[in-house]
Design a protein around this motif. Sequence first.
Motif, mmCIF file in Angstrom:
data_model
loop_
_atom_site.group_PDB
_atom_site.id
_atom_site.type_symbol
_atom_site.label_atom_id
_atom_site.label_comp_id
_atom_site.label_asym_id
_atom_site.label_seq_id
_atom_site.Cartn_x
_atom_site.Cartn_y
_atom_site.Cartn_z
ATOM 1 N N TYR A 154 13.648 2.624 3.238
ATOM 2 C CA TYR A 154 13.845 2.293 1.818
ATOM 3 C C TYR A 154 12.879 3.081 0.937
ATOM 4 C CZ TYR A 154 13.392 -0.597 -2.437
ATOM 5 O OH TYR A 154 13.306 -1.042 -3.734
ATOM 6 N N LEU A 155 11.597 3.119 1.304
ATOM 7 C CA LEU A 155 10.604 3.841 0.506
ATOM 8 C C LEU A 155 10.867 5.345 0.532
ATOM 9 C CD1 LEU A 155 7.345 1.915 1.446
ATOM 10 C CD2 LEU A 155 8.505 1.903 -0.781
ATOM 11 N N ALA A 156 11.218 5.876 1.705
ATOM 12 C CA ALA A 156 11.497 7.310 1.803
ATOM 13 C C ALA A 156 12.703 7.682 0.954
ATOM 14 C CB ALA A 156 11.729 7.698 3.263
ATOM 15 N N ARG A 157 13.748 6.873 1.024
ATOM 16 C CA ARG A 157 14.950 7.152 0.244
ATOM 17 C C ARG A 157 14.685 6.973 -1.247
ATOM 18 N NH1 ARG A 157 19.765 7.292 3.354
ATOM 19 N NH2 ARG A 157 20.952 6.722 1.479
ATOM 20 N N GLN A 158 13.869 6.012 -1.612
ATOM 21 C CA GLN A 158 13.506 5.813 -3.016
ATOM 22 C C GLN A 158 12.793 7.051 -3.563
ATOM 23 O OE1 GLN A 158 10.157 3.047 -4.151
ATOM 24 N NE2 GLN A 158 11.855 1.879 -5.041
ATOM 25 N N LEU A 216 1.956 7.469 4.954
ATOM 26 C CA LEU A 216 1.969 6.003 4.998
ATOM 27 C C LEU A 216 3.334 5.469 5.419
ATOM 28 C CD1 LEU A 216 -0.140 5.288 1.795
ATOM 29 C CD2 LEU A 216 -0.779 4.673 4.138
ATOM 30 N N ILE A 217 4.379 6.106 4.947
ATOM 31 C CA ILE A 217 5.729 5.686 5.347
ATOM 32 C C ILE A 217 5.926 5.903 6.843
ATOM 33 C CG2 ILE A 217 8.182 6.211 5.106
ATOM 34 C CD1 ILE A 217 7.594 6.862 2.125
ATOM 35 N N ASP A 218 5.462 7.046 7.339
ATOM 36 C CA ASP A 218 5.590 7.325 8.776
ATOM 37 C C ASP A 218 4.862 6.274 9.615
ATOM 38 O OD1 ASP A 218 7.215 9.529 8.605
ATOM 39 O OD2 ASP A 218 5.570 10.981 8.575
ATOM 40 N N GLU A 219 3.721 5.812 9.127
ATOM 41 C CA GLU A 219 2.974 4.784 9.853
ATOM 42 C C GLU A 219 3.726 3.456 9.915
ATOM 43 O OE1 GLU A 219 -0.819 4.486 7.973
ATOM 44 O OE2 GLU A 219 -1.398 6.556 8.452
ATOM 45 N N LEU A 220 4.650 3.235 8.982
ATOM 46 C CA LEU A 220 5.418 1.988 8.953
ATOM 47 C C LEU A 220 6.643 2.024 9.865
ATOM 48 C CD1 LEU A 220 5.482 1.294 5.088
ATOM 49 C CD2 LEU A 220 4.204 -0.017 6.792
ATOM 50 N N VAL A 247 0.847 -1.208 0.000
ATOM 51 C CA VAL A 247 0.000 0.000 0.000
ATOM 52 C C VAL A 247 0.880 1.255 0.000
ATOM 53 C CG1 VAL A 247 -1.636 1.353 1.368
ATOM 54 C CG2 VAL A 247 -2.000 -1.106 1.051
ATOM 55 N N ALA A 248 1.899 1.280 0.850
ATOM 56 C CA ALA A 248 2.795 2.437 0.895
ATOM 57 C C ALA A 248 3.609 2.545 -0.387
ATOM 58 C CB ALA A 248 3.720 2.331 2.112
ATOM 59 N N SER A 249 4.057 1.410 -0.913
ATOM 60 C CA SER A 249 4.810 1.417 -2.164
ATOM 61 C C SER A 249 3.969 1.963 -3.307
ATOM 62 C CB SER A 249 5.285 0.000 -2.494
ATOM 63 O OG SER A 249 5.926 -0.041 -3.760
ATOM 64 N N ASP A 250 2.704 1.587 -3.354
ATOM 65 C CA ASP A 250 1.816 2.102 -4.399
ATOM 66 C C ASP A 250 1.671 3.619 -4.303
ATOM 67 O OD1 ASP A 250 1.420 -0.407 -5.456
ATOM 68 O OD2 ASP A 250 -0.592 -0.679 -4.609
ATOM 69 N N ALA A 251 1.632 4.135 -3.074
ATOM 70 C CA ALA A 251 1.546 5.588 -2.899
ATOM 71 C C ALA A 251 2.816 6.268 -3.408
ATOM 72 C CB ALA A 251 1.308 5.923 -1.428
ATOM 73 N N VAL A 252 3.969 5.694 -3.100
ATOM 74 C CA VAL A 252 5.231 6.211 -3.628
ATOM 75 C C VAL A 252 5.234 6.126 -5.150
ATOM 76 C CG1 VAL A 252 7.720 5.788 -3.743
ATOM 77 C CG2 VAL A 252 6.543 5.725 -1.533
ATOM 78 N N GLN A 253 4.748 5.029 -5.676
ATOM 79 C CA GLN A 253 4.714 4.811 -7.124
ATOM 80 C C GLN A 253 3.877 5.889 -7.829
ATOM 81 O OE1 GLN A 253 4.507 0.740 -9.454
ATOM 82 N NE2 GLN A 253 2.513 1.194 -8.604
ATOM 83 N N ARG A 254 2.726 6.238 -7.247
ATOM 84 C CA ARG A 254 1.887 7.271 -7.852
ATOM 85 C C ARG A 254 2.608 8.620 -7.847
ATOM 86 N NH1 ARG A 254 -2.057 4.154 -5.249
ATOM 87 N NH2 ARG A 254 -1.952 5.398 -3.335
ATOM 88 N N ALA A 255 3.285 8.928 -6.746
ATOM 89 C CA ALA A 255 4.036 10.186 -6.696
ATOM 90 C C ALA A 255 5.159 10.186 -7.729
ATOM 91 C CB ALA A 255 4.594 10.404 -5.289
#
Length: 301
Positions: free
Chosen positions: A280-284, A266-270, A213-221
Motif C-alpha cells: 500500500y505504501l509503495a503503491r501510494q 523502511l517499506i522493504d523492512e515491512l 514510521v514508514a508512512s511518515d517517510a513516504v509523507q516527507r517524500a
Amino acid sequence: MPQLVTVADELRQAADHGRVCALAAQGHRDLQRGLAAHPALFAAEGPFDATLTSSIALAIAFSAPWCDAAELRLTNRAVLWGFALDWQVDRLATSAAELDRLVQGQLLVADGAPAATTDPLGQFLAGLRADLAAVPAFATLGGAWLAAVERTLAAMRREWHWKAGVRDHLRPPPTLAEYLGNADNLACTVVNVAHWIRTGGADTPARLDRLVVASDAVQRALRLVNDLSTYERDLRWGDLNAIMLVDDRSVVEQDLTRLVGQATDLIDELRADCPREAAYLARQLGYTTGFYRSTDFWGVS
C-alpha cells in the motif's frame, strides 16, 4: 530473447486495470454523495469538483486494489476531509484567532464531541469519526488516529503562522529541514492510520507504530513530490513551497531522491510481516509521483 506479451496477457492486464477503475468509480460516486450532503462545506465555487473526487478515488483504488469499495469508503472520505481542512486553513482562516477556533473545534470532534450546527467541517469529521469508531479495531487504535489528527492540525497551524510571519516581514521562512519536519500538513499519515484501522487485521495494533514510521517517510517524500509539481501555483496563492526555501531547485530534487530511498528502505523492512501494508505504501508513493508529473488534485488556478 525477450519474452513476447500475448493477447491473453494483455487481456488479463486490461481486465485488472478495469477492475481497479471500477473500484475508483464506486469511490467517486460515494464522494460525490458526500459533497452533496455537505453543501455548506463543499461549495460549488470552491475547488471541490468532480475532478478532485475522481482523482482521490483513483489514487486510493490504485494504492489498495485488493480492497472492495466498502473498505475504501472511509479512506476516500478521510482524504476529502484533509483537502477540506487544508482549504479552510490556507484559504479561509484570516486571523490567528479564527485559525485557533478551527483547530480546536476539529480536535474536539475528533475526540468524540458533537459538531456544532454552524461548523460544516466539524460535521463532516463527526461522520467520518462515527464510521471509524464503528470498526472494532478503533477501541484499541482510536488513540493513534486521534494523535495523527492532532499532528496534522498542529502542522497546518504551524505553516499558517510561518506564512503569516513571512508575509508580514516578522520572521524569515523556515529552513528546508524545518519544512520537511512539518510534513504532517500534507495529511497523508492521518489518512493511512484511518485506512489501517478500517482494513487491518488482528495484528495491526502490534505493528501500527512501525507502519506510522514508514508512512511518515513516504509523507516527507510526497511533500517534495507535491512541491516540485505545484511551485507556480504556490507562488500565485502565496503558499510556502520547498523550492522557495533554497537557492537552487536541484537541492529539492536531490533531497527527494534521498527521501524516496529512506522510504523505500523502511517499506522493504515491512514486507516480511506486513506485506499488504508495505505494498500500500509503495503503491501510494509510486502512484502519487506519477500523478503529479502531469496534473494536480486541486481544480482551481
